[in-house]
Design an enzyme around this catalytic site. Structure first.
Site, PDB file in Angstrom:
ATOM      1  N   CYS B 202       0.635  -1.179   0.174  1.00  0.00           N
ATOM      2  CA  CYS B 202      -0.356  -0.069  -0.541  1.00  0.00           C
ATOM      3  C   CYS B 202       1.341   1.607  -0.279  1.00  0.00           C
ATOM      4  O   CYS B 202       0.892   2.272  -0.442  1.00  0.00           O
ATOM      5  CB  CYS B 202      -0.879   0.061   1.128  1.00  0.00           C
ATOM      6  SG  CYS B 202      -2.007  -1.665   2.040  1.00  0.00           S
ATOM      7  N   ARG B 248      -4.725   7.806  -0.592  1.00  0.00           N
ATOM      8  CA  ARG B 248      -4.646   6.782  -0.663  1.00  0.00           C
ATOM      9  C   ARG B 248      -5.969   5.938   0.912  1.00  0.00           C
ATOM     10  O   ARG B 248      -6.270   5.560   0.796  1.00  0.00           O
ATOM     11  CB  ARG B 248      -3.840   5.713  -0.930  1.00  0.00           C
ATOM     12  CG  ARG B 248      -4.227   4.193  -1.764  1.00  0.00           C
ATOM     13  CD  ARG B 248      -3.283   3.310  -2.306  1.00  0.00           C
ATOM     14  NE  ARG B 248      -4.101   2.294  -1.910  1.00  0.00           N
ATOM     15  CZ  ARG B 248      -3.367   0.755  -2.580  1.00  0.00           C
ATOM     16  NH1 ARG B 248      -2.096   1.558  -3.166  1.00  0.00           N
ATOM     17  NH2 ARG B 248      -4.326   0.397  -2.704  1.00  0.00           N
TER      18      ARG B 248
END
Lengths: 238, 305
Positions: B202, B248
């Site tokens: 991520c 994000r």
């Protein structure tokens, strides 16, 4: 447009180009021929730490597993993808009542990128702070064990000093560079190495925590047979 | 109508789409044999299938982009292809080096070096066909192949760890200020009843690496004249990628908080990756525009003086 205009005649002599192709293809063939095939785990016998570590030895006794151990399924899945066996139990030191946590992670094949993850990285990920890191050579009856002592803490309440060492193939290796050198050295002998991470820790503020951990390691090693010991610390003669 | 168009095209001087010479063809055959096993391993071979793991999955994209650049730049080259004798010898030496690295690293499963050996082989081919002038023309695409090489853990892990911790801290702080019930321990975020692990894939080295690659690609395609602006932009991509990562993770945390774990981990998780890249690219273009206007102002002043 015909292929004749698309592919021009080579400038280099055809024999040169054939040699170049042979070199390139040859590299794959040579690699296949040199590749180690034997698993070191098959040579010394794959360890099963669940049965290898006795439930009681010396002044130590294994505690029954607490039912309330919180393990997130995602994390457990991740750990199992890294290791072939994970051992985690607590031992009580009968004279003092102090409790040590022993954790052993075993990876059968260490020839790739999913290598053992050391507590240096794992502990901070779980929210621990590493306050101190020290490399120590533990003196045991079976040779020196190159290990690492970390003083970790979570919040203000929980301090957890720990000692860990890593076996790769038949040696104790400290640090990623040593591990990789050992892996390559064994590969040159034709073996794919396995690896064990051995970690013992205690939730305590005691200054003497490391001494007790050292005692635990010594006591454990002395109850094991030579073969069993080998799967913890390798054939450690240094 | 279409016949006429075809007729016209036939009369135009026929430049082959790519002047493939026998030399390139021979190298292509050699490299196909040499690297198809590597590519197979990278995609399908269990633990070694780095390209199929989140952290390194940018590899094939980088290979495609580098190949595209190589072909495009090669087609622009209009000098005669006349390699010097010295270049030929150099080409052999570099090929031998690449082949040796490939063979040893493949035998010892050092997949990073195995992939990296692609670069000397490509250099050898370019030298063989066009010598140092052609290599000079193609140095950027050749360099770009570096981005497809999966970096070994001992380089990326400490950096990834650092980035993940900072991203987690910033996200927690921002959402806390916005009034959400959020805390974190290490890289585990707890928001309401949910827990999110900020994984390597991520917010790690990978996104930094990929955004840096995209940024360099952007700089090279836009082709600024000012070196200072290029360097500034390339450096600024680091904070840009950090901001994009924070964006994000916030996106994911809010999704999970408002719509539940399944939504946060489902297809929208992948969508958040797109958010990251769109955000990264937008930030890059914005900063570039900013730099450009600053440069313009400086230019104007210099003319005025």
């Amino acid at each position: 447009m015909s292929t004749a205009t698309l592919i021009k005649a080579p400038k280099a002599p055809v024999i040169h180009l054939l040699i170049a192709i042979a070199l390139m293809w040859g590299s794959v063939v040579t690699a296949e021929w040199m590749k180690p095939r034997k698993y070191w785990a098959d040579v010394v016998g794959e360890p099963h730490y669940e049965t290898l570590v006795p439930t009681r030895f010396g002044e130590w006794e294994r505690l029954p597993d607490a039912g309330g151990r919180v393990v997130s399924p995602a994390q457990e899945e991740y750990l199992l993808s890294l290791y072939s066996e994970i051992y985690a139990h607590s031992f009580v030191h009968k004279p003092t009542g102090r409790v040590l946590m022993l954790s052993i992670a075993y990876g059968r094949d260490q020839t790739n990128d999913s290598q053992i993850h050391t507590p240096d990285a794992c502990y901070p990920s779980q929210g621990f702070r590493i306050n101190k890191r020290e490399q120590v050579d533990l003196q045991t009856a079976y040779g020196i064990i190159k290990s690492v002592r970390l003083t970790t803490s979570m919040g203000a309440q929980r301090t957890e000093p720990l000692t860990y060492f890593i076996r790769v193939g038949d040696e104790i290796a400290r640090g990623s560079k040593e591990r990789n050198i050992q892996r390559l050295a064994m590969a040159l002998r034709g073996y794919r190495v396995d690896g064990t991470l051995f970690r013992v820790s205690e939730i305590t503020r005691s200054e003497l925590a490391f001494a007790l951990q050292e005692k635990f390691i010594n006591d454990l090693l002395s109850t094991l047979t030579a073969t069993q010991r080998r799967s913890l610390i390798g054939d450690n003669r240094s | 109508m279409s016949n006429e168009a075809l007729g016209l095209a036939a009369h135009a001087p026929a430049k082959p789409w790519l002047p493939i010479s026998g030399d390139i063809l021979a190298y292509a055959i050699g490299m196909l044999g040499m690297f198809s096993f590597t590519v197979y391993d990278l995609l399908y071979n269990g633990d070694n299938a780095l390209w199929s793991k989140g952290e390194f999955s940018h590899g094939p994209i980088m290979l495609t982009v580098a190949m595209f650049l190589l072909v495009t730049r090669w087609r622009e080259y209009d000098q005669p292809l006349a390699p010097h004798r010295r270049d030929i010898w150099l080409s052999w030496a570099i090929l031998a080096f690449g082949v040796l690295i490939h063979s040893v690293s493949r035998a010892l499963t050092i997949v990073h070096l195995e992939v990296a050996s692609f670069i000397p082989v490509i250099i050898s081919m370019v030298l063989r066909v066009g010598g140092t002038p052609l290599l000079n023309k193609l140095k950027f695409p050749v360099f770009f192949f570096v981005f497809m090489v999966p970096l070994p853990g001992f380089i990326t892990d400490p950096i990834s760890q650092f980035i993940k911790m900072r991203v987690t801290e910033v996200v927690t702080e921002l959402l806390w200020q916005a009034g959400y019930p959020i805390t974190h321990t290490g890289v585990v975020i707890a928001i309401g009843p949910y827990q999110l692990l900020v994984a390597d894939a991520c917010a790690g080295m990978r996104t930094l690496f990929m955004l840096e690659a995209m940024g360099i690609f952007y700089i090279n395609v836009v082709k600024h004249s000012s070196l200072l602006r290029n360097v500034a932009l390339a450096t600024l991509i680091v904070p840009i990628s950090f901001t994009a990562n924070v964006t994000r993770v916030i996106f994911l945390a809010l999704l999970t908080y408002h719509f539940g774990d399944e939504v946060g981990q489902g297809f929208l998780h992948g969508f958040a990756g797109i958010v990251l890249f769109v955000a990264g690219l937008l930030f890059t273009i914005m900063i570039d525009a900013l730099l450009r206007s600053i440069a313009a102002i400086i230019d104007k002043r210099r003319h005025a003086a």
